[in-house]
Scaffold this motif. Structure first.
Motif, PDB file in Angstrom:
ATOM      1  N   SER A  85       3.326 100.793  26.085  1.00 49.25           N
ATOM      2  CA  SER A  85       1.907 101.137  26.108  1.00 49.25           C
ATOM      3  C   SER A  85       1.502 101.501  24.688  1.00 49.25           C
ATOM      4  CB  SER A  85       1.727 102.347  27.047  1.00 49.25           C
ATOM      5  OG  SER A  85       0.374 102.671  27.159  1.00 49.25           O
ATOM      6  N   ARG A 115      -4.813 100.925  21.698  1.00 52.26           N
ATOM      7  CA  ARG A 115      -5.414  99.712  22.253  1.00 52.26           C
ATOM      8  C   ARG A 115      -4.998  99.511  23.703  1.00 52.26           C
ATOM      9  NH1 ARG A 115      -6.857  96.926  17.349  1.00 52.26           N
ATOM     10  NH2 ARG A 115      -7.607  95.144  18.552  1.00 52.26           N
ATOM     11  N   ARG A 116      -5.933  98.996  24.499  1.00 47.65           N
ATOM     12  CA  ARG A 116      -5.668  98.748  25.914  1.00 47.65           C
ATOM     13  C   ARG A 116      -4.649  97.618  26.084  1.00 47.65           C
ATOM     14  NH1 ARG A 116      -6.400 102.122  29.569  1.00 47.65           N
ATOM     15  NH2 ARG A 116      -6.366 100.403  31.055  1.00 47.65           N
ATOM     16  N   GLU A 147      -6.046  94.117  26.802  1.00 46.48           N
ATOM     17  CA  GLU A 147      -6.639  93.497  25.618  1.00 46.48           C
ATOM     18  C   GLU A 147      -5.531  92.860  24.749  1.00 46.48           C
ATOM     19  OE1 GLU A 147      -8.191  95.355  21.511  1.00 46.48           O
ATOM     20  OE2 GLU A 147      -8.700  96.526  23.302  1.00 46.48           O
ATOM     21  N   ASN A 200      -1.889 100.215  31.924  1.00 49.74           N
ATOM     22  CA  ASN A 200      -2.015 100.227  30.472  1.00 49.74           C
ATOM     23  C   ASN A 200      -0.669  99.922  29.787  1.00 49.74           C
ATOM     24  OD1 ASN A 200      -3.604 100.312  28.181  1.00 49.74           O
ATOM     25  ND2 ASN A 200      -3.262 102.510  27.847  1.00 49.74           N
TER      26      ASN A 200
END
Lengths: 350, 350
Positions: A297, A301-302, A305, A327
């Motif tokens: 994770s 940033r996600r 994405e 995530n």
């Protein structure tokens, strides 16, 4: 609704990772091995005669069972084989989990467990992993219709020490306990030897990861002869001949070259440790994986994405849009070159 | 009983025919094809690369579905594949026969139907064949949870004209009807085209007999896209990847050589008709088989006794110790040479 639809079994199937095609892509989404099967497999394939195919395969899969018996120093009557560990576990669910009490497995785990339970109408409960994604063994110290957990767990990659796995088994001698060891060869100690102590323990492994044979669909289980006999009763009530001739012949060969096996495992572990350093440097956090993947994770940033950005570069990793883990990216350990390309792109992108 | 045994599914499995090993034996016991698979299979095998095996196969079995679509002029969305027709039928039982009403199949038929029904706890009734071993279609004109019958029937070899099969289907549009066409290529007309007229009809075939691929374990089903979608939902809830890479690649190739296919079928039919003459001459009676086997009873000698005598000569035929058929032998059609050896021995022995 058409009348014949009334009797249809309604299920929400498991969705396997994509199998994208193409020369230039980097495929780190289904935990395949980046190295080819043992060299003996190629030779055995060259010796295979097409005329063999006109006859049924040996329903008892003797050549493969014998090879497993030798490789794992286990009696033949303690071994079961199937069309990948998915087939082995599906048969085990059908065979052993016929109770009105719920079976238990972790909330974050191989998502196929829930699908099999639904398919066979088995009640289940899913004790939550702790905040560090660890299995809390005490959650499994209660009445149940059976237990299954992967070790190392997927998709977290976390290994439970064998002594803790044994604690769960020792507390549950009234139901069948399945330890799913799809990833054990990448850094853990197998529970196979414990099957001699606990007759209700089934240990499942696969040729798909450490043996580089995902395309051949071979899984196996080790346990007390009574468990194996019951599995075979159900298997022979479903499909007499599950293993085709190439899977028997080439599967047996894939077990033969111990040095090649150890060498590729070592390479993958090495690459994994290097990749951990890179991912940390790039701002990722992750449980300390003992499998052939890292469940990571990013701090800023996600995951979704990043997943999409990687896809555009023809780099495929796995993303699960599921509670608690939406995530995270599950990144399979590829070759050093593949991991370096991933690192370079991420460094620029992030 | 140990406590964990309480939750075990108890079943009486199907017993497949023996797979005896050895150079000199004549194997006429499991309805295998005496001729090798289409020549393209060998070439495709030589081109197969071991490195492919490290990756998962295409879960949708696209290459095989496309080849079937072409060979049978059926849309891809109307085709399902599995690990032999046994796997296909097992998945179909699980998918379509979820009713409290009994499913129907003939009393003398493929003995696996009863085993699947028991495995999945499906109630069933078995209307009796008439004295000539014919299916009485009127027996199937009543309320049911589903219907399955083989055409030609096994182990009798008797073909039901397609118009009669259609009568059964037309009378049963409220439940799923499965026609098991394992032996259709040896002399019958397939019901595949009827799937366009009856959306509740599933037609199952196999590569094990007419395609000489028993060792590869490939079966298929044709039906309305809604039936196929439901089968896939259950299949993907059981095992994502049932077909391994060799079965996909070589299965597709096995469909390509129409002339070779027709030639071997013709040879087998020719040998069958010659064998019928010989068996008659020797004092056997039998239904007029349209399959690749003859189901024969001798006027004077017990079937079991002949079966044992043949075994001693390394000639294997199938004997079922079951009510109504325990004085019959099911003799697979081998090559002309094999059938002649059988004939010569029986002539001397009887």
């Amino acid at each position: 609704m058409r009348p014949w639809e009334a009797n249809i079994r309604r299920v929400a199937p498991y969705v396997p990772g994509e199998q994208p095609k193409g020369e230039k892509l980097i495929k780190l989404n289904t935990n395949e091995n980046p190295y080819p099967p043992a060299p003996g497999v190629r030779e055995a394939m060259e010796r295979m005669d097409c005329d063999w195919f006109r006859k049924y395969p040996d329903p008892a899969a003797t050549v493969l069972i014998k090879a497993l018996s030798k490789a794992y120093e286990a009696d033949e009557e303690r071994i079961f084989v199937g069309v990948g560990s998915d087939d082995v576990i599906a048969v085990a669910f059908m065979t052993f989990f016929n109770s009105h009490k719920p079976i238990l497995f972790p909330d974050v785990s191989y998502s196929f467990y829930k699908v099999w339970a639904d398919l066979f109408k088995i009640p289940y409960e899913t004790p939550a992993l702790d905040m560090e994604f660890r299995i809390k063994k005490e959650d499994y110290y209660r009445e149940n219709g059976g237990i299954i957990f992967p070790n190392p767990n997927a998709p977290t990659g976390l290994l439970m020490p064998l002594s803790e796995a044994e604690d769960i088994i020792a507390h549950n001698q009234e139901s069948v306990v399945i330890v799913d060891e799809a990833y054990i060869d990448f850094g853990g100690e197998s529970a196979i030897r414990l099957t001699e102590k606990y007759e209700n323990l089934l240990v499942v492994q696969t040729f798909s990861k450490s043996r580089s044979m995902a395309g051949m669909r071979i899984g196996c289980a080790f346990g007390h002869p009574e468990l194996i006999r019951r599995l075979n009763d159900v298997k022979y009530s479903y499909n007499s001949y599950t293993m085709n001739i190439p899977s028997l012949v080439l599967g047996a060969k894939a077990l033969e070259d111990e040095r090649y096996f150890m060498d590729t495992l070592k390479k993958i572990r090495c690459t994994r440790e290097t990749a951990k350093g890179w991912l940390k440097e790039l701002g990722f956090t992750f449980p300390d994986s003992m499998a052939n993947f890292i469940f990571a994770s990013h701090r800023e940033r996600r995951a979704e994405e990043i997943y999409m950005a990687l896809r555009e570069q023809n780099i495929f990793v796995r993303y699960f849009k599921q509670p608690r883990i939406d995530n995270y990216l599950r990144i399979t350990i590829g070759t050093d070159e593949e991991m370096e390309k991933l690192y370079r792109f991420l460094k620029e992108y992030l």
